[in-house]
Design a protein around this motif. Structure first.
Motif, PDB file in Angstrom:
ATOM      1  N   ILE A 442       0.849  -1.202   0.000  1.00  0.00           N
ATOM      2  CA  ILE A 442       0.000   0.000   0.000  1.00  0.00           C
ATOM      3  C   ILE A 442       0.885   1.253   0.000  1.00  0.00           C
ATOM      4  O   ILE A 442       0.632   2.216  -0.737  1.00  0.00           O
ATOM      5  CB  ILE A 442      -0.926   0.010   1.248  1.00  0.00           C
ATOM      6  CG1 ILE A 442      -1.838  -1.215   1.248  1.00  0.00           C
ATOM      7  CG2 ILE A 442      -1.745   1.307   1.320  1.00  0.00           C
ATOM      8  CD1 ILE A 442      -2.856  -1.262   0.150  1.00  0.00           C
ATOM      9  N   GLY A 443       1.936   1.204   0.830  1.00  0.00           N
ATOM     10  CA  GLY A 443       2.854   2.346   0.905  1.00  0.00           C
ATOM     11  C   GLY A 443       3.524   2.623  -0.430  1.00  0.00           C
ATOM     12  O   GLY A 443       3.672   3.776  -0.833  1.00  0.00           O
ATOM     13  N   LEU A 444       3.902   1.560  -1.135  1.00  0.00           N
ATOM     14  CA  LEU A 444       4.539   1.733  -2.447  1.00  0.00           C
ATOM     15  C   LEU A 444       3.550   2.277  -3.474  1.00  0.00           C
ATOM     16  O   LEU A 444       3.916   3.096  -4.315  1.00  0.00           O
ATOM     17  CB  LEU A 444       5.105   0.394  -2.936  1.00  0.00           C
ATOM     18  CG  LEU A 444       6.461  -0.006  -2.362  1.00  0.00           C
ATOM     19  CD1 LEU A 444       6.866  -1.372  -2.870  1.00  0.00           C
ATOM     20  CD2 LEU A 444       7.540   1.012  -2.712  1.00  0.00           C
ATOM     21  N   ILE A 445       2.312   1.813  -3.395  1.00  0.00           N
ATOM     22  CA  ILE A 445       1.295   2.323  -4.334  1.00  0.00           C
ATOM     23  C   ILE A 445       1.158   3.832  -4.155  1.00  0.00           C
ATOM     24  O   ILE A 445       1.155   4.589  -5.127  1.00  0.00           O
ATOM     25  CB  ILE A 445      -0.061   1.613  -4.112  1.00  0.00           C
ATOM     26  CG1 ILE A 445       0.019   0.156  -4.562  1.00  0.00           C
ATOM     27  CG2 ILE A 445      -1.184   2.331  -4.865  1.00  0.00           C
ATOM     28  CD1 ILE A 445      -1.188  -0.677  -4.200  1.00  0.00           C
ATOM     29  N   LEU A 446       1.074   4.270  -2.905  1.00  0.00           N
ATOM     30  CA  LEU A 446       0.919   5.707  -2.651  1.00  0.00           C
ATOM     31  C   LEU A 446       2.155   6.489  -3.104  1.00  0.00           C
ATOM     32  O   LEU A 446       2.046   7.581  -3.649  1.00  0.00           O
ATOM     33  CB  LEU A 446       0.694   5.956  -1.152  1.00  0.00           C
ATOM     34  CG  LEU A 446      -0.632   5.459  -0.585  1.00  0.00           C
ATOM     35  CD1 LEU A 446      -0.654   5.603   0.929  1.00  0.00           C
ATOM     36  CD2 LEU A 446      -1.797   6.230  -1.186  1.00  0.00           C
ATOM     37  N   LEU A 448       4.488   5.588  -5.416  1.00  0.00           N
ATOM     38  CA  LEU A 448       4.889   5.488  -6.828  1.00  0.00           C
ATOM     39  C   LEU A 448       3.760   5.813  -7.799  1.00  0.00           C
ATOM     40  O   LEU A 448       3.984   5.862  -9.008  1.00  0.00           O
ATOM     41  CB  LEU A 448       5.403   4.078  -7.130  1.00  0.00           C
ATOM     42  CG  LEU A 448       6.615   3.601  -6.323  1.00  0.00           C
ATOM     43  CD1 LEU A 448       6.948   2.160  -6.679  1.00  0.00           C
ATOM     44  CD2 LEU A 448       7.824   4.477  -6.569  1.00  0.00           C
ATOM     45  N   ALA A 449       2.566   6.026  -7.290  1.00  0.00           N
ATOM     46  CA  ALA A 449       1.414   6.238  -8.178  1.00  0.00           C
ATOM     47  C   ALA A 449       1.646   7.416  -9.116  1.00  0.00           C
ATOM     48  O   ALA A 449       2.231   8.424  -8.726  1.00  0.00           O
ATOM     49  CB  ALA A 449       0.170   6.485  -7.350  1.00  0.00           C
TER      50      ALA A 449
ATOM     51  N   LEU B  24       9.795   1.002   3.853  1.00  0.00           N
ATOM     52  CA  LEU B  24       9.549   2.096   2.909  1.00  0.00           C
ATOM     53  C   LEU B  24      10.586   3.214   3.086  1.00  0.00           C
ATOM     54  O   LEU B  24      11.011   3.831   2.106  1.00  0.00           O
ATOM     55  CB  LEU B  24       8.129   2.644   3.087  1.00  0.00           C
ATOM     56  CG  LEU B  24       7.019   1.676   2.675  1.00  0.00           C
ATOM     57  CD1 LEU B  24       5.667   2.111   3.215  1.00  0.00           C
ATOM     58  CD2 LEU B  24       6.945   1.560   1.148  1.00  0.00           C
ATOM     59  N   PHE B  27      13.710   2.156   1.385  1.00  0.00           N
ATOM     60  CA  PHE B  27      13.526   2.329  -0.063  1.00  0.00           C
ATOM     61  C   PHE B  27      13.755   3.795  -0.453  1.00  0.00           C
ATOM     62  O   PHE B  27      14.425   4.105  -1.447  1.00  0.00           O
ATOM     63  CB  PHE B  27      12.115   1.861  -0.443  1.00  0.00           C
ATOM     64  CG  PHE B  27      11.663   2.274  -1.801  1.00  0.00           C
ATOM     65  CD1 PHE B  27      12.188   1.675  -2.939  1.00  0.00           C
ATOM     66  CD2 PHE B  27      10.697   3.266  -1.966  1.00  0.00           C
ATOM     67  CE1 PHE B  27      11.761   2.053  -4.205  1.00  0.00           C
ATOM     68  CE2 PHE B  27      10.278   3.651  -3.221  1.00  0.00           C
ATOM     69  CZ  PHE B  27      10.809   3.046  -4.343  1.00  0.00           C
ATOM     70  N   TYR B  31      15.663   6.490  -3.172  1.00  0.00           N
ATOM     71  CA  TYR B  31      14.690   6.885  -4.199  1.00  0.00           C
ATOM     72  C   TYR B  31      14.245   8.332  -4.027  1.00  0.00           C
ATOM     73  O   TYR B  31      14.055   9.047  -5.004  1.00  0.00           O
ATOM     74  CB  TYR B  31      13.475   5.955  -4.143  1.00  0.00           C
ATOM     75  CG  TYR B  31      12.445   6.241  -5.201  1.00  0.00           C
ATOM     76  CD1 TYR B  31      12.708   5.957  -6.543  1.00  0.00           C
ATOM     77  CD2 TYR B  31      11.215   6.814  -4.886  1.00  0.00           C
ATOM     78  CE1 TYR B  31      11.774   6.238  -7.522  1.00  0.00           C
ATOM     79  CE2 TYR B  31      10.272   7.089  -5.856  1.00  0.00           C
ATOM     80  CZ  TYR B  31      10.556   6.802  -7.175  1.00  0.00           C
ATOM     81  OH  TYR B  31       9.625   7.074  -8.148  1.00  0.00           O
ATOM     82  N   TYR B 188      10.082   9.168   3.537  1.00  0.00           N
ATOM     83  CA  TYR B 188       8.864   8.576   2.983  1.00  0.00           C
ATOM     84  C   TYR B 188       7.692   9.547   3.100  1.00  0.00           C
ATOM     85  O   TYR B 188       6.925   9.723   2.150  1.00  0.00           O
ATOM     86  CB  TYR B 188       8.543   7.252   3.690  1.00  0.00           C
ATOM     87  CG  TYR B 188       7.281   6.639   3.143  1.00  0.00           C
ATOM     88  CD1 TYR B 188       7.232   6.178   1.841  1.00  0.00           C
ATOM     89  CD2 TYR B 188       6.122   6.579   3.909  1.00  0.00           C
ATOM     90  CE1 TYR B 188       6.067   5.664   1.303  1.00  0.00           C
ATOM     91  CE2 TYR B 188       4.950   6.059   3.385  1.00  0.00           C
ATOM     92  CZ  TYR B 188       4.926   5.602   2.080  1.00  0.00           C
ATOM     93  OH  TYR B 188       3.761   5.100   1.544  1.00  0.00           O
ATOM     94  N   LEU B 191       7.976  12.145   0.537  1.00  0.00           N
ATOM     95  CA  LEU B 191       7.583  11.647  -0.788  1.00  0.00           C
ATOM     96  C   LEU B 191       6.051  11.653  -0.913  1.00  0.00           C
ATOM     97  O   LEU B 191       5.503  12.058  -1.942  1.00  0.00           O
ATOM     98  CB  LEU B 191       8.134  10.226  -1.008  1.00  0.00           C
ATOM     99  CG  LEU B 191       7.768   9.536  -2.305  1.00  0.00           C
ATOM    100  CD1 LEU B 191       8.164  10.352  -3.522  1.00  0.00           C
ATOM    101  CD2 LEU B 191       8.445   8.162  -2.404  1.00  0.00           C
ATOM    102  N   LEU B 192       5.384  11.238   0.164  1.00  0.00           N
ATOM    103  CA  LEU B 192       3.917  11.262   0.137  1.00  0.00           C
ATOM    104  C   LEU B 192       3.415  12.694  -0.031  1.00  0.00           C
ATOM    105  O   LEU B 192       2.457  12.948  -0.765  1.00  0.00           O
ATOM    106  CB  LEU B 192       3.340  10.666   1.424  1.00  0.00           C
ATOM    107  CG  LEU B 192       3.441   9.158   1.606  1.00  0.00           C
ATOM    108  CD1 LEU B 192       2.603   8.726   2.802  1.00  0.00           C
ATOM    109  CD2 LEU B 192       2.973   8.398   0.373  1.00  0.00           C
ATOM    110  N   GLN B 195       3.841  13.709  -3.535  1.00  0.00           N
ATOM    111  CA  GLN B 195       2.810  13.061  -4.350  1.00  0.00           C
ATOM    112  C   GLN B 195       1.486  13.821  -4.231  1.00  0.00           C
ATOM    113  O   GLN B 195       0.788  14.041  -5.211  1.00  0.00           O
ATOM    114  CB  GLN B 195       2.598  11.614  -3.885  1.00  0.00           C
ATOM    115  CG  GLN B 195       3.699  10.659  -4.305  1.00  0.00           C
ATOM    116  CD  GLN B 195       3.575  10.258  -5.761  1.00  0.00           C
ATOM    117  OE1 GLN B 195       4.076  10.954  -6.632  1.00  0.00           O
ATOM    118  NE2 GLN B 195       2.922   9.171  -6.049  1.00  0.00           N
TER     119      GLN B 195
END
Lengths: 461, 334
Positions: A442-446, A448-449, B24, B27, B31, B188, B191-192, B195
């Motif tokens: 779920i975290g990756l979807i948010l 990398l979306a 995450l 990662f 990234y 992280y 990044l959110l 986004q």
């Protein structure tokens, strides 16, 4: 309201909670009414006026099936959805084609294409035909039939669920359970990943190349064509996964709609693995009524070709779609003519590669806006055109994802000694590691979306 | 019994959440690992990055490296009293967050100009408007022989021209303090946040990445306001004994027929060029070079292998083209 939107997640959360609450306190009838209202609300979110169309298709199917012994009623039940589909989807195409033939300026009506019309009219048709064939008793409960045709997980982009499969579920004790939700949300999340991480990023590159093919190097055009093969797969199979996941959360089962299509060794196998619900529908309600393979070899090829031609037209009101269907029909005929094993390419990998290359070639006509645009793309490759080189990162991510999925499926099948088949990576959410991986997904979807606007490819059909 | 089961389930969920967050975060280390902005007390920029900090970015291009001792993306540290021949001022375009440190304009110029020191204080969001207001402080701080100010457009609203001439704009906030500052420590979460920002922007425009200036070909600036601004910039530079160069790099759009179109108003560019000449400022226009590179080698100055073609920030080739042209101009001037 797209599945990949915050609005849908809120809507679905409310519907799921409401269904769970209702089925514990009220009779099943109330739950059906609630789901029906939710489905109509879901549809009205696009354009409330088309709810009347949905209701009309449902009502005609209901009345026709109730008098299925009457030929006139049966014909009316078939013709009514076809008229709806023909008018809203093909009227302008018909006008433009006639105008082109007689050399006049094409006129056009301002017709808005109701979302999902191709899917729910096909569901309605299958119901009427199945009742007439005696495969299914006519549904006397209008609410149940209306729910079958409008059930929101499959309403706007499939899968095309058959009445024989879904209506009996409405008579069973289907409940919102923790186990169903655990399975359903994982499948939904898997589909969401395919859609908003893979397909949407790929669409950026594909759109750029198809908007200006003369600007790109031939190898980049090839990569864009391959990327479109992946985009349409991730997009549509992702949507199907989300639909399957949503339905499961509510306690209902849909069949698999995709089964690793790009590992197919010939075009016949491809169509058994791609958009399974449509292929099955076309076979059952078009190819077989046309005579199937019962009237000799030649007639069989004609039927096959016609079926795919109409299948192409179903996808979109444009000659490029018809041509795409024709190409696939031709390949199926050649495949059949070459014998049971298909066109004899040596080696499994070569057969898979050859099939993928052919399917990728046909997608060019599916994606291009016109024959001229498709030809520009093809010419760019044939002439080894020089231009912008863009080794698009997400294309390689998509390829890696496909490859890993295929290898995993192959190993799983080899262990069980079965045919290679796709599976959902469903984790045990009772364990900490299962939960950790799910939360990470779920975290990756948010993270990398793709955040731009990008509707599902199949919404236009 | 049931209560104990629920407690254990909640515990599992919390623990799994923590583990997932750690995965995450690991990662994002490679990234999306962006240092935090801190207010810049000397005023040469409104803020700068944390000094000597590792960064990595994979959302637009792929780059990783370490900020220098001042918190800029320079391959060289800036020691006290170090003579600087060329100072680069500008936005994230000139800063080069999306390319390797050795590929930025500053690094390439340092390679090409053997006995000169080129130093970049390019910083995200420091567009021409901000740089105009920071020019005096930057000249005071670094005392360069030449200063280059970067702009991606030549057309400015009257209000902005006035603000630039008066230096009365609101400073960009670093947001390094308080709860926001604390949240920024998690890559992280940042990044959110990025986004979310992109999503909101896309909802408004339908595009994930900003399109280049799409103003009409005929639009122009107010003559008087523009002349006043450029004269003020020229005077400020002259007062510090520095030569001023304004670097203009237009946006590009690949056309359906395969040709490349430059965005922005042509009239405004010519007006800007003439006003620069009038004020004694060198105007370096990248238009011809961008078109020539595309014609000869199909190279685009913007965009990366993970973004739309030709959109977004300057790529490695774009930085190289600008470095070449700046070196050529400096050689001509000398």
């Amino acid at each position: 309201m797209s599945f990949a939107s915050v609005h849908f997640l809120i809507f679905f959360g409310i519907v799921l909670a409401g269904t769970a609450l209702i089925e514990r306190r009220f009779p099943r009838r109330v739950k059906e009414c609630f789901l029906l209202l939710a489905s109509y609300f879901f549809y009205a979110y696009w354009d409330w006026r088309f709810c009347a169309l949905l209701l009309f298709v449902t009502a005609t199917s209901y009345c026709s099936a109730k008098r299925s012994e009457s030929k006139a009623a049966f014909v009316a039940g078939i013709v009514a959805p076809l008229i709806v589909l023909g008018f809203f989807k093909y009227f302008n195409f018909f006008l433009a084609s006639v105008a082109a033939v007689i050399g006049r300026e094409p006129g056009a009506l301002r017709i808005i294409l109701p979302v999902g019309i191709s899917f729910y009219t096909f569901q309605a048709l299958s119901y009427v035909i199945d009742v007439r064939r005696g495969k299914l008793a006519a549904e006397h409960d209008f609410i149940k039939l209306a729910l079958y045709i409008s059930f929101f997980p499959q309403l706007v982009a499939g899968p095309i669920v058959r009445a024989v499969h879904f209506l009996p579920q409405l008579y069973e004790e289907r409940r919102v359970t923790v186990e169903n939700i655990k399975w359903g949300i994982q499948v939904f999340a898997f589909g969401l990943f395919k859609k908003i991480v893979l397909a949407d990023h790929l669409s950026v590159f594909v759109d750029d190349v198809y908007a200006a093919p003369p600007a790109f190097h031939w190898a980049t055009i090839v990569l864009a064509a391959v990327s479109y093969s992946m985009q349409i797969y991730f997009d549509f199979s992702g949507y199907s996964d989300m639909a399957i996941g949503c339905a499961k959360c509510l306690g209902y089962d849909f069949h698999k709609n995709f089964d690793l299509p790009y590992i197919s060794q010939n075009v016949t196998e491809f169509w058994r693995r791609w958009h399974i619900s449509l292929s099955g529908w076309l076979k059952e309600y078009l190819y077989i009524p046309l005579g199937g393979n019962r009237r000799g070899e030649h007639r069989r090829y004609v039927n096959l070709f016609l079926t795919m031609l109409l299948g192409g037209l179903w996808h979109g009101a444009d000659w490029t779609f018809v041509f795409w269907g024709g190409l696939n029909g031709l390949a199926l005929c050649l495949d059949k003519a070459a014998g049971k094993k298909g066109i004899a390419l040596p080696g499994r990998l070569l057969r898979v590669f050859g099939t993928f290359a052919f399917i990728t070639f046909t997608w060019i006509f599916f994606r291009a806006d016109s024959f001229a645009a498709a030809w520009t793309v093809i010419r760019g490759v044939i002439s080894l055109q020089d231009g912008i080189r863009q080794p698009f990162f997400w294309s390689f991510v998509g390829l890696a994802f496909l490859l890993i999925g295929t290898v995993a499926a192959d190993r799983k099948a080899a262990k069980k000694g079965e045919k290679v088949s796709g599976f959902y990576p469903v984790l045990d959410l009772n364990s900490i590691w299962g939960l950790t991986l799910f939360f990470t997904e779920i975290g990756l979807i948010l993270a990398l979306a793709y955040t731009g606007e990008n509707p599902f490819v199949y919404f236009q059909f | 019994m049931r209560k104990g089961k629920i407690t254990s389930q909640i515990g599992r969920v919390i623990l799994a959440g923590i583990f997932a967050f750690l995965i995450l975060s690991a990662f994002c280390l490679f990234y999306y690992n962006v240092p935090i902005h801190h207010a810049n007390p000397d005023g040469s920029t409104d803020y700068k990055w944390k000094a000597n900090d590792f960064y990595a970015r994979g959302t637009e291009g792929f780059a990783m490296g370490r900020t220098n001792n001042e918190g800029f993306l320079d391959a060289i540290d800036c020691e006290a009293g170090m003579p600087i021949d060329v100072l680069l001022m500008g936005s994230s375009q000139i800063e080069g967050f999306n390319v390797a440190m050795e590929d930025t304009v500053a690094a390439r110029m340092n390679d090409q100009l053997e006995h000169k020191t080129v130093y970049s204080i390019g910083m995200s969001e420091h567009v021409f408007e901000t740089c105009c207001c920071n020019l005096e402080a930057a000249l005071e701080r670094y005392r360069p022989a030449c200063v280059v100010m970067e702009t991606a457009g030549c057309l400015f609203p009257d209000e902005m021209l006035s603000v630039m001439a008066e230096g009365s704009r609101a400073e960009l906030s670093s947001r390094a303090d308080g709860i926001i500052g604390l949240l920024q420590k998690s890559d992280y979460l940042r990044l959110l946040y990025a986004q979310k920002e992109k999503y909101q922007k896309a909802q408004a425009s339908g595009q994930e990445i900003d399109l280049p200036d799409s103003s009409g070909d005929d639009a122009q600036n107010d003559d008087i306001l523009l002349a006043q601004l450029l004269q003020k910039l020229s005077d400020t530079a002259a007062a510090h004994g520095a030569r001023l160069i304004i670097l203009y790099h237009p946006g590009t759009e690949v056309q359906a027929d395969g040709s490349l179109r430059l965005t922005g108003s042509r009239k405004a560019k010519e007006q800007f060029r003439a006003a620069c000449a009038e004020a004694g400022i060198d105007f370096l226009d990248m238009s011809e070079r961008f078109l020539a590179e595309y014609e000869s080698a199909h190279v685009l100055p913007y965009g990366f292998s993970n973004t739309p073609v030709g959109s977004g920030h300057l790529n490695r080739q774009g930085h190289a083209m600008i470095a070449d042209e700046l070196c050529r101009l400096l050689a001509e001037v000398e």
